[in-house]
Design an enzyme around this catalytic site. Sequence first.
Site, PDB file in Angstrom:
ATOM      1  CB  SER A 140      -0.908   0.002   1.230  1.00 46.45           C
ATOM      2  OG  SER A 140      -1.538   1.264   1.407  1.00 46.45           O
ATOM      3  CE1 TYR A 165      -4.273  -2.082   4.721  1.00 43.78           C
ATOM      4  CE2 TYR A 165      -3.583   0.141   4.105  1.00 43.78           C
ATOM      5  CZ  TYR A 165      -3.983  -1.133   3.745  1.00 43.78           C
ATOM      6  OH  TYR A 165      -4.086  -1.474   2.415  1.00 43.78           O
TER       7      TYR A 165
END
Length: 343
Positions: A140, A165
């Site tokens: 990501s 995350y």
Amino acid sequence: MKILITGTAGFIGFHLAKKLLEQEVDVVGLDNINDYYDVQLKKDRLKETGIVSTPVNKIIKSEIYPNYRFIKTDLENGEVVSSLFESEKFDVVINLAAQAGVRYSLENPQSYMDSNITGFLNILEGCRHHKVKHLIYASSSSVYGSNRQMPFKTTDRVDHPVSLYAASKKTNELMAHTYSHLFDIPTTGLRFFTVYGPWGRPDMALFLFTKAMIEGHPIDVFNFGKMERDFTYVDDIVEGVVRLITKSPVVHNSGESPNSKAPCQLFNIGYGSPVKLMDFIREIETNLGVSAEKNLMEIQPGDVPKTWAYVDDLFDLTGFRPKISVPEGVKYFVDWYKDYYGV
């Protein structure tokens, strides 16, 4: 070629599976269909690929594509994942399943450890013991965290994550490098940049803004609108992934570890040009024919003010650059949203 795609009830996984199925690739899909967001949306994505029932831990054949089968299970279920690798003998694995969401990681951190760390470990072990030719996995743009150098490059330092995350995705990159080094598994990590498009996630800005505007509600605009994102249309993401399937790495190409000889590589997949959030909102307003009431708010924990992907290395390897502009992509999404929800 037989490919395992995890996360095929999810946004990107659904689009990737559909693309490969139309190319007559033999695909096995996996997803746990959790309730992080609307389960019906996930089931409807599966129906688009011919999966109409989802019993747990049982492989189901598609009613549309003879080259597609699906299993509902958790990645952290090591016994089931190991059995799947043993029985199917995958050539390529594309791991897109993960607990997503920056803000949600503040509320439910354990789910990120279970899916993103334990689940990914099970994938790596499956690749290790069954000689998978290429593992492609989702990272990501969040890993760049507090990085201020623009555009973001895979050679930049990424050791200052600002959300759990992001930390879990950086952990995936480290785990993949370790397995590439120890067991000679070719791995490719993909840092996705703000993916949007039809069948998108309801927790993402485009979906939230469109829904609120149609229903006549105000929209929450964080950092007082002073945000920029490298918005990337989902079809461009999928095309990049597909082109990388046959581009398995031979040696490590990350500037973070120039002396490593592990067969692993990292790429950004983004449009390559940031767009101001307020301009993005204006495109939604134009397509809906409304003017949104905006609640201007402070930036939320875990968010970053700007993202911008350097993508020349991906182009050099694959000859592909993303093509769909924000005006085009927003229109495609709004048209889908109106059709799907009947508005």
